[in-house]
Design a protein around this motif. Sequence first.
Motif, PDB file in Angstrom:
ATOM      1  N   ILE A  85      -5.632  10.759  -1.346  1.00  0.00           N
ATOM      2  CA  ILE A  85      -4.533  11.692  -1.610  1.00  0.00           C
ATOM      3  C   ILE A  85      -3.365  11.390  -0.677  1.00  0.00           C
ATOM      4  O   ILE A  85      -3.538  10.789   0.379  1.00  0.00           O
ATOM      5  N   LYS A  86      -2.193  11.853  -1.102  1.00  0.00           N
ATOM      6  CA  LYS A  86      -1.008  11.701  -0.260  1.00  0.00           C
ATOM      7  C   LYS A  86      -0.520  13.075   0.187  1.00  0.00           C
ATOM      8  O   LYS A  86      -0.411  13.994  -0.630  1.00  0.00           O
ATOM      9  N   LEU A  87      -0.251  13.203   1.472  1.00  0.00           N
ATOM     10  CA  LEU A  87       0.344  14.424   2.008  1.00  0.00           C
ATOM     11  C   LEU A  87       1.732  14.101   2.557  1.00  0.00           C
ATOM     12  O   LEU A  87       1.929  13.020   3.113  1.00  0.00           O
ATOM     13  N   PHE A 128       0.793  -1.230   0.000  1.00  0.00           N
ATOM     14  CA  PHE A 128       0.000   0.000   0.000  1.00  0.00           C
ATOM     15  C   PHE A 128       0.833   1.293   0.000  1.00  0.00           C
ATOM     16  O   PHE A 128       0.279   2.381   0.113  1.00  0.00           O
ATOM     17  N   HIS A 129       2.120   1.215  -0.138  1.00  0.00           N
ATOM     18  CA  HIS A 129       2.926   2.451  -0.074  1.00  0.00           C
ATOM     19  C   HIS A 129       4.188   2.262  -0.905  1.00  0.00           C
ATOM     20  O   HIS A 129       5.174   1.713  -0.429  1.00  0.00           O
ATOM     21  N   VAL A 130       4.127   2.690  -2.158  1.00  0.00           N
ATOM     22  CA  VAL A 130       5.315   2.642  -3.010  1.00  0.00           C
ATOM     23  C   VAL A 130       5.445   3.974  -3.741  1.00  0.00           C
ATOM     24  O   VAL A 130       4.516   4.778  -3.761  1.00  0.00           O
ATOM     25  N   HIS A 131       6.615   4.194  -4.311  1.00  0.00           N
ATOM     26  CA  HIS A 131       6.843   5.431  -5.068  1.00  0.00           C
ATOM     27  C   HIS A 131       7.396   5.134  -6.448  1.00  0.00           C
ATOM     28  O   HIS A 131       8.167   4.193  -6.621  1.00  0.00           O
ATOM     29  N   THR A 132       6.971   5.944  -7.407  1.00  0.00           N
ATOM     30  CA  THR A 132       7.587   5.919  -8.730  1.00  0.00           C
ATOM     31  C   THR A 132       7.824   7.366  -9.138  1.00  0.00           C
ATOM     32  O   THR A 132       7.201   8.282  -8.604  1.00  0.00           O
ATOM     33  N   ALA A 171       1.347   6.775   7.663  1.00  0.00           N
ATOM     34  CA  ALA A 171       2.429   5.943   7.157  1.00  0.00           C
ATOM     35  C   ALA A 171       3.407   5.607   8.277  1.00  0.00           C
ATOM     36  O   ALA A 171       3.373   6.202   9.357  1.00  0.00           O
ATOM     37  N   HIS A 172       4.250   4.650   8.013  1.00  0.00           N
ATOM     38  CA  HIS A 172       5.348   4.294   8.912  1.00  0.00           C
ATOM     39  C   HIS A 172       4.857   3.940  10.318  1.00  0.00           C
ATOM     40  O   HIS A 172       5.370   4.454  11.312  1.00  0.00           O
ATOM     41  N   MET A 173       3.818   3.116  10.351  1.00  0.00           N
ATOM     42  CA  MET A 173       3.341   2.576  11.630  1.00  0.00           C
ATOM     43  C   MET A 173       2.951   3.683  12.608  1.00  0.00           C
ATOM     44  O   MET A 173       3.206   3.598  13.808  1.00  0.00           O
ATOM     45  N   SER A 217       5.624  -1.275   1.968  1.00  0.00           N
ATOM     46  CA  SER A 217       7.095  -1.362   2.048  1.00  0.00           C
ATOM     47  C   SER A 217       7.777   0.010   2.012  1.00  0.00           C
ATOM     48  O   SER A 217       8.690   0.279   2.761  1.00  0.00           O
ATOM     49  N   ASP A 218       7.323   0.900   1.115  1.00  0.00           N
ATOM     50  CA  ASP A 218       7.986   2.155   0.757  1.00  0.00           C
ATOM     51  C   ASP A 218       8.971   1.923  -0.386  1.00  0.00           C
ATOM     52  O   ASP A 218       9.881   2.727  -0.598  1.00  0.00           O
ATOM     53  N   SER A 219       8.776   0.840  -1.124  1.00  0.00           N
ATOM     54  CA  SER A 219       9.594   0.582  -2.308  1.00  0.00           C
ATOM     55  C   SER A 219       9.632   1.835  -3.189  1.00  0.00           C
ATOM     56  O   SER A 219       8.602   2.454  -3.376  1.00  0.00           O
TER      57      SER A 219
END
Length: 266
Positions: A107-109, A5-9, A176-178, A227-229
């Motif tokens: 959305i992401k902040l 549920f948390h990756v970046h491109t 994010a990040h627990m 993961s934050d991949s």
Amino acid sequence: MIVDFHVHTFPDKIAEKTIAYLSQKGGITPFREGTLSALKAQMKQGSVDRSVVLPVVTAARQTETINRVSAAENGKDGVYFFGGIHPDTEDIPGTLDFIQKSGLRGIKLHPDYQGIYFNDPRYLYIMEQAAKRGLYIVTHAGRDIAYPDDVHCTPQMILQVLDTLRGVIDNKLILAHMGGFDFPDDVLEMLCKKPVWMDTAAVLDLYPEKCKRIIELHGADRILFASDSPWADPEAFIRILRSFALGEDAEEKIFFANANRILHLS
Ligand SMILES: [Zn+2]
């Protein structure tokens, strides 16, 4: 099934430069290239079936392009996108309308990269407007390794926001990040059992025992595997989460069932 549920491109043209800049700034090494095609290749080889890309708008002028591209790519090859917005985005209601009508689920902040504290009224307005449209709000929470001395989203700020927007963003906010990178004790004390989601991105391998305690206290119903991949390897995170031996029911919820509900997928 596994949903990350948390990756970046990053756009092809700037992916290499951006990754190099961010890894130097944060002192971290990416485990894959930063492009969308590299993410898809990683998913093909590994065990992640669906990924959620969280775009970070670092300057207001990027808003429209990021959302247009996110909407166009959403749902292809198992990759889903959230929309992006910035406190300086000119037309906030219009942007959120576009995100909602495009079928993006939230959305992401990123308070650190957007130069604003999480409890700032400008963020409160964005969150209120997003939640009213049924959108979820993912925020970076806790320390950011690029800005270690000025935390823009502390557990205290989160409590304040939950209080101010009570009844409006309940169960719409995803931390994010627990719940807060580098703040597991405060999260255990202040945020567990509150009406928020938490994702496992970036921290599972840093303090696994504390993460396990947070999951047990907060409950598997509100935890999302992430993961934050490319900044962490989802396969390693899958192994760590499995090592917690939370039971089949909890693992199902965390690995895919919760995420699929948010994404409106089966
Ligand atoms: Zn991230």
